[in-house]
Design a protein around this motif. Sequence first.
Motif, mmCIF file in Angstrom:
data_model
loop_
_atom_site.group_PDB
_atom_site.id
_atom_site.type_symbol
_atom_site.label_atom_id
_atom_site.label_comp_id
_atom_site.label_asym_id
_atom_site.label_seq_id
_atom_site.Cartn_x
_atom_site.Cartn_y
_atom_site.Cartn_z
ATOM 1 N N ALA B 99 5.617 -3.598 2.757
ATOM 2 C CA ALA B 99 4.804 -4.525 3.529
ATOM 3 C C ALA B 99 3.347 -4.439 3.119
ATOM 4 C CB ALA B 99 4.950 -4.207 5.015
ATOM 5 N N VAL B 100 2.861 -3.205 2.921
ATOM 6 C CA VAL B 100 1.471 -3.020 2.474
ATOM 7 C C VAL B 100 1.267 -3.736 1.152
ATOM 8 C CG1 VAL B 100 -0.246 -1.325 1.737
ATOM 9 C CG2 VAL B 100 1.235 -0.827 3.682
ATOM 10 N N LEU B 103 1.030 -7.418 1.591
ATOM 11 C CA LEU B 103 -0.247 -7.797 2.193
ATOM 12 C C LEU B 103 -1.416 -7.599 1.226
ATOM 13 C CD1 LEU B 103 0.184 -6.323 5.780
ATOM 14 C CD2 LEU B 103 0.053 -8.750 5.150
#
Lengths: 327, 244
Positions: B99-100, B103
Amino acid sequence: MTLEWQNACKTFTDKKAVDNLSLEVSEGELLVLIGPSGCGKTTSLKMINRLVQPDSGAVFVNGRDVSEVPATELRRHIGYVIQQVGLFPHMSVADNVAAVPRLLKWEKDRIDDRVKELLNLVGLPADEFADAWPSRLSGGEAQRVGVARALAADPPILLMDEPFGAVDPLTREVLQREFLRIQSTLGKTVVFVTHDLDEAIRLGDRIAVMNEGRLAAVAAPGELLLNADPFIRDFTGEDRALRRLARLSVGAAIGEATPITAAGFSGGGESGAPAGSVRTDATLKEALSMMLEAGETSLEAVSPAGRRIGKLTMEDLLESAAGTEAS
Amino acid sequence: MKRLIGPVLGLASMAVLFIPGILDPVLRFLFPGAGEWVFPRASLLSLAAMHLLISLTAGATAAVIGITLGIAATRPAGRAFLPLIRDASSLAQTLPPAAVLALAIPFLGFGFEPVLLALVLYSVLPVLNNTLTGLETLPEPVLEAARGMGMSRLQVLMRVELPLALPVIGTGIRTSVVINVGTATIGALAGAGGLGSPIVAGLIRDNPAWVFQGAMASALLALMLNALLKAAEKRLQPANMREV
C-alpha cells in the motif's frame, strides 16, 4: 582534603531525605554515616560527588562549593565505591581499573603500571587477575576490583556506599581489615555509609548517626557507645558495652598503648598466645570472652612477640567499659 | 558435522538456483507443463544482486534511523518523546508495504525510491524496539558507577551503554534485514527489479516455474543473511558473556 555539609537539605517528592545536615570531615579522617534505612545517609553521600543536588544548603570540598565545579571534573577526583560494585561487564579487570586514568588521559605506560600496583594493593595478583572478566569474580574479588578502580587516579577523597554489604560475613571481615590496612598507608579522606554498627565501630574515626534525615549524633566510636540519648542508646543496642570493648585493646587497658592489629582484629584462634594469657593487640572483648571461657578473673598480657607485659584483670575491663575512650 | 549441514545445503541450493544449466532440468522436472522454465529476461544472479542492494540499503537506513531514535528517546531530553516514537514506529509497521508503494509511486515515481521508503517504514520497528530494550535494561549500578567516576553523558553512552546494548541491537538489525529481503520482492511492482520480477511475471503469465525460482532465491538469500548476521552478532557479544 576536607569535606563539609552546610545546612544541606534534600526532599524527594513527599519525603524529606536530608534535613539541614551540617557536618565536617577533616583531612585523612574516616567518617562513617550510619542509620536505619531511609535515614538519608546515601543521599548525603551522593551530595558530595553531585549525584544528588541539595535543594538548599551546600557541600564544600576543601572549602570550595561543589556546585561550582563541573560534575565530571569533580567526580574524577573523588573515588566512588557502591554496594553492587557496578564493574563494567564488557571490560577486563585491568580495563575497569584503568577507567578513570583513561578519562584523565594518562599515558599508557603510566596506566599499566598503576593498574598493576593497585591490583596488588587490593590483594589480587595482577598476573592472575588483570585479564579476567568481571563475571568470573567472586563477590569479594569484585569489590576488591571496585576499590582498586576507585583508587586508580589516587583521589584524595573516597566515598563508599555500603561497599561490603553484599558479601558474606567472613569475606566482609577480611575486606574491612584490608581496607583499614590500605587506609592506614594512603590516609584518604573517607566517607563510609553502612547500616552495620559493628562495621562502623571497627572502621570509623568518627561515626555520624542519622535518623529521618537529621544528624542524631556524631562522635568517636567509644564516645558514641556511652551516649545517653534514647535513640542512640536504642540504636547501639543492648550489647553496646561489648561493642565498646571490641574497640579497645588489651594493651591500652593495662596502660601499654597498643593498636589493635590485624591478628587481634577479629579474634578467633589466631592470636597465638599460650593458655591463660592474651596478646596486648587483642581486643578487650576477646579478653573477656577468654576469661569467661577459662573461668578466670585475670589473664597474663603478653606482647605479640610473646614477652610478658603485665596482668589484665576483670577490674581493668570494668574500668575500660565505663571509662573514657583510650586511643 | 552438524555445523557443516547449513553451509553445505546453502551452497548446493545456490548452485542449483544460480547456474542455469542445472536449474533448467530441475524446473523441467518439477513443472513439466510450464512451457518456459528459466526466467529469460534477466539472470537470477543479477536479479539477486539487485534484490540484495535494495534490501541492504533499506536495512542500513532502517538501522540508522532506529538506533538514532532509540538513543534519542532514552536521553533525559528525549524521554518525553518515547511514547510518541514507539507509537509512530508501530504504526509504520502496520502499513502494508504494498500500500505504501502504491501511495508513494505518484510522488516518487517508479524505481528504487518508493521501494526504499516502503521497506524502511516497515523495518524500523525491530531495530528501534531492540535499541530501546537494550538501552533500558542495562544494570543500574553499572551506569551509576560510570557516572560516579566522572564520565560525561556522551562517554557513558559510547563506552558503556552502546557496547553493552550492542548484542540486542544487532538482533534487531538482523530481524529487520531478514524482513526486508522477504518484502523486497514487491520492488518488482514499482519496476525496481530484484527477485520479485520472476514472481510477478510468473503470476501474470501463470508460470509456476518463474514464481518458484524467484521465491526460492529470495528465501535462500534471507536464510543466508540471517546466518551471516548471526555469526557477526556472536562476535559482537562481549567475550565474558560469549563463554557462558
